[in-house]
Design an enzyme around this catalytic site. Structure first.
Site: not given
Length: 467
Positions: A28-31, A33-34, A49, A141
């Site tokens: 889970s992140g700011a942009y 969810d997986v 994703k 990245d």
């Protein structure tokens, strides 16, 4: 299974749930969810994703479509995307990543990663980078967390949400598939993403620099106010999204243990349809110096710098430049590679932030050799060909693949002989070290971290001096 409240939407989309059984959330992140899921038709385990940012989804799908036949690029099986809904990418499930390999070797392998294993990891990474660059794609990245690994040792580049196609082939307009699903031979989003023009390309941040005084020249009092205002905005906007980079390896308990939480992966999304780039991309520890100085006209060379940092970490099992902020990052680089001048990097004075940030002159830099103790001259040579100031001097992936280093004893081990951690390995909080030092850093305050700030007038405006 009750869906988490944060990500209810994926459970309410029948075109997805009819085809996939969602097993658990694994990142889970700011942009995004997986989720780990099972394809109902053949029981294949996949990663779903769900991307909440239109631009990131657009870029990742576009890049993975182009690279779909590359063996060292993660496979995009299909995707779901309707207007007014988040994109959901169906990706192959890969159980671990290079960051876990490095941490596992540091903790549990008496002699670390063998040279034969390092060479095989490097070769696989180089093939993935070469595939990107031959297709005019810059990843932007690259880091160990984004290098995912299958159970049989195959390494694949992942997380293309910040990638760009430098040739700008254009965007495609499509009609939705009747069931909301798009296959890979179809064009996809129904309209172009809306880009917000960035007001400020520079993302320079400050930090206390050990053993060195840093001076930032500000041309006017207005810039002083802008820096302070920007610093406060950074605290709110620079969310860590690295937890979804290792979407096939994270568990819920891992989400709070990301060792890169202090190195911030972010993209301010200020690029416009003319193809202008932002310098605010990537993860700080792997960001090229031209990005740290605000460049918006960079190329694939920024990936090559990141590659050099990754290779150095494979050799030493420690990050090469673990900066706590962008200014600290620059300071660490300069302390190793020496002063940045027109003599050491022709054209550096034209970088947007070059005239704003100056460092006390280093008389005796540490050198890369000192950062790679007990490594051979050939190993040092590989890193040196990538970690250098002049972007044009960095070796390409194909040039490195042809380096004699990979054809000399000890030879690269077969892929199936690569050692993998039995479980995903988080940072060791019981012992001191870089993973713990930066794990809990949740702000990037230029002014707070430096302590005392002296502002004085000068012939051209103001000078800010940190001591």
């Amino acid at each position: 299974m009750d869906p988490p409240s944060k990500s209810w939407s994926i459970y309410s989309r029948p075109e997805i749930t009819q085809r996939y059984e969602i097993l658990e959330q694994i990142g889970s992140g700011a942009y995004s969810d997986v989720y780990k899921a099972r394809r109902r038709s053949d029981d294949l385990i996949v990663a779903l994703k769900e991307v909440h940012d239109y631009q990131s989804a657009f870029r990742e799908i576009e890049a993975l479509q182009i690279l779909q036949n590359s063996p060292n690029i993660i496979v995009l099986h299909e995707y779901f995307w309707r207007e007014e809904e988040d994109a959901v990418l169906v990706l192959e499930y890969l159980r671990t990543d290079l960051a876990s390999v490095i941490r596992g070797a540091k903790r549990n392998w008496e002699n670390g990663i063998s040279i034969g294993e390092i060479k095989r990891w490097m070769i696989q990474i180089l093939h993935g980078i070469d595939a990107c660059h031959r297709n005019a794609i810059v990843h932007r990245d690259l880091k160990p967390l984004n290098l995912l690994i299958s159970s049989d040792g195959v390494l694949k580049l992942a997380d293309f949400g910040q990638s760009r196609i430098l040739l700008e082939p254009g965007f495609f307009a499509v009609e939705d598939h009747p069931d909301g699903q798009n296959t890979l031979d179809q064009t996809w989003p129904p309209h172009q993403p809306e880009f917000v023009r960035e007001a400020e390309n520079s993302c320079m941040e400050g930090s206390q620099n050990q053993g060195q005084t840093t001076t930032i020249k500000i041309e006017s009092s207005r810039e002083v106010s802008e820096l302070k205002a920007k610093d406060e905005a950074d605290k709110e906007s620079n969310f860590q999204d690295g937890n979804t980079s290792c979407f096939a390896t994270c568990t819920t308990s891992d989400m709070d243990e990301d060792p890169f939480k202090g190195s911030y992966s972010y993209d301010e999304g200020g690029e416009d349809m003319s193809g202008a780039l932002t310098s605010c991309v990537g993860t700080r520890w792997f960001r090229a110096p031209e990005l740290l100085y605000g460049s918006t006209s960079y190329g694939q060379e920024i990936d090559l710098w990141s590659l050099g940092c990754i290779f150095a970490e494979l050799f030493n099992l420690e990050p090469l430049f673990p900066g706590t902020s962008d200014i600290d990052q620059l300071s660490r680089i300069i302390n190793v590679l020496g002063n940045i001048t027109e003599e050491t990097w022709q054209g550096c004075s034209r970088l947007p932030d070059y005239g704003k940030i100056t460092f006390t002159k280093i008389e005796n830099s540490l050198s890369l050799e000192a950062c790679l103790p007990n490594r051979s001259s050939d190993e040092f040579h590989i890193v040196k060909r990538l970690v250098c100031y002049d972007p044009g001097s960095r070796a390409t992936a194909m040039e490195l693949l042809n380096d004699r280093y990979f054809n000399e004893e000890p030879l690269p081990v077969p892929v199936n002989e690569l050692r993998l951690p039995s479980t995903n390995i988080g940072p060791d909080e019981s012992s001191p070290g870089v993973w713990c030092d930066y794990k809990d850093m949740d702000s990037d305050s230029d002014f707070d971290e430096f302590g005392k700030v002296d502002i004085s007038s000068s012939g051209t405006g103001f000078s800010i001096r940190f001591s």
